[in-house]
Write an enzyme that holds these catalytic residues in place. Sequence first.
Site, PDB file in Angstrom:
ATOM      1  N   ASN A   9       0.879  -1.159   0.000  1.00 32.96           N
ATOM      2  CA  ASN A   9       0.000   0.000   0.000  1.00 32.96           C
ATOM      3  C   ASN A   9       0.923   1.217   0.000  1.00 32.96           C
ATOM      4  O   ASN A   9       1.620   1.472   0.984  1.00 32.96           O
ATOM      5  CB  ASN A   9      -0.900   0.019   1.230  1.00 32.96           C
ATOM      6  CG  ASN A   9      -1.808   1.224   1.286  1.00 32.96           C
ATOM      7  OD1 ASN A   9      -1.640   2.179   0.536  1.00 32.96           O
ATOM      8  ND2 ASN A   9      -2.765   1.187   2.179  1.00 32.96           N
ATOM      9  N   GLU A  11       0.447   4.173   0.505  1.00 31.66           N
ATOM     10  CA  GLU A  11       0.128   5.155   1.544  1.00 31.66           C
ATOM     11  C   GLU A  11       0.720   4.775   2.903  1.00 31.66           C
ATOM     12  O   GLU A  11       0.673   5.567   3.841  1.00 31.66           O
ATOM     13  CB  GLU A  11      -1.394   5.299   1.686  1.00 31.66           C
ATOM     14  CG  GLU A  11      -2.088   5.762   0.413  1.00 31.66           C
ATOM     15  CD  GLU A  11      -1.617   7.128  -0.055  1.00 31.66           C
ATOM     16  OE1 GLU A  11      -1.503   8.038   0.790  1.00 31.66           O
ATOM     17  OE2 GLU A  11      -1.346   7.274  -1.263  1.00 31.66           O
ATOM     18  N   CYS A  12       1.268   3.577   3.011  1.00 30.37           N
ATOM     19  CA  CYS A  12       1.769   3.045   4.284  1.00 30.37           C
ATOM     20  C   CYS A  12       3.284   3.193   4.374  1.00 30.37           C
ATOM     21  O   CYS A  12       4.023   2.672   3.534  1.00 30.37           O
ATOM     22  CB  CYS A  12       1.377   1.569   4.397  1.00 30.37           C
ATOM     23  SG  CYS A  12       2.098   0.704   5.801  1.00 30.37           S
ATOM     24  N   GLY A  13       3.758   3.891   5.418  1.00 32.64           N
ATOM     25  CA  GLY A  13       5.186   4.081   5.617  1.00 32.64           C
ATOM     26  C   GLY A  13       5.942   2.777   5.799  1.00 32.64           C
ATOM     27  O   GLY A  13       7.037   2.608   5.258  1.00 32.64           O
ATOM     28  N   ARG A  16       6.344   1.220   2.439  1.00 35.82           N
ATOM     29  CA  ARG A  16       7.364   1.924   1.651  1.00 35.82           C
ATOM     30  C   ARG A  16       8.770   1.582   2.139  1.00 35.82           C
ATOM     31  O   ARG A  16       9.695   1.417   1.339  1.00 35.82           O
ATOM     32  CB  ARG A  16       7.136   3.438   1.693  1.00 35.82           C
ATOM     33  CG  ARG A  16       5.897   3.882   0.938  1.00 35.82           C
ATOM     34  CD  ARG A  16       5.818   5.400   0.801  1.00 35.82           C
ATOM     35  NE  ARG A  16       5.879   6.119   2.060  1.00 35.82           N
ATOM     36  CZ  ARG A  16       4.827   6.472   2.793  1.00 35.82           C
ATOM     37  NH1 ARG A  16       3.601   6.146   2.395  1.00 35.82           N
ATOM     38  NH2 ARG A  16       4.977   7.145   3.915  1.00 35.82           N
TER      39      ARG A  16
END
Length: 141
Positions: A9, A11-13, A16
Site C-alpha cells: 500500500n 500510503e503506508c510508511g 514503503r
Amino acid sequence: MTDIIVYHNPECGTSRNVLGLIRNAETEPHVIEYLKTPPVRALLVQLIERAGITPRELLREKGTPYAELGLGDPSLSDDVLIDAMMAHPILINRPLVVSPLGVKLCRPSEVVLDLLPTPQQGAFAKEDGQQVVDATGARVI
C-alpha cells in the site's frame, strides 16, 4: 533475478520502508497494490498458511471498518475473518512479502531482511530516520 512479491500500500510508511529495503538489496520486486488488485480467496488463505499466522493476525484494525464490522469478536471463525478481508481489502495488514525464503507480514519493516536472499548494498534508514542497515550493508537493528 530473485522473485519477490510485495503486497503493498503506497500510503503506508512501513510498506514503503519494506520496498526500500528490498531495492537496497538490488532486487526489484513484483509490487502488487493489493487495494487495487486484492488476492483471490484461495491465494489469501495460502499466504496466511505459508506465513504461519492466523487470519486474525493478518487483520488490520487502524483505518479500517474493523470495529464497525464487529471483527474484534473472538468467537468469529477464520472463514468469517477471511470473508471480511475479501469484502474489504483494507483489512489485510501490510506489507505481506513472498520470497524464495518464505512469506511474512513485515511489521516492523526490518523483518523483510530475513526474507532477502541477497545482501543489503549500503546504508538504509527508515522514513522516520531510524537506521536499519549501516554503510557496509550490515543490519543495525
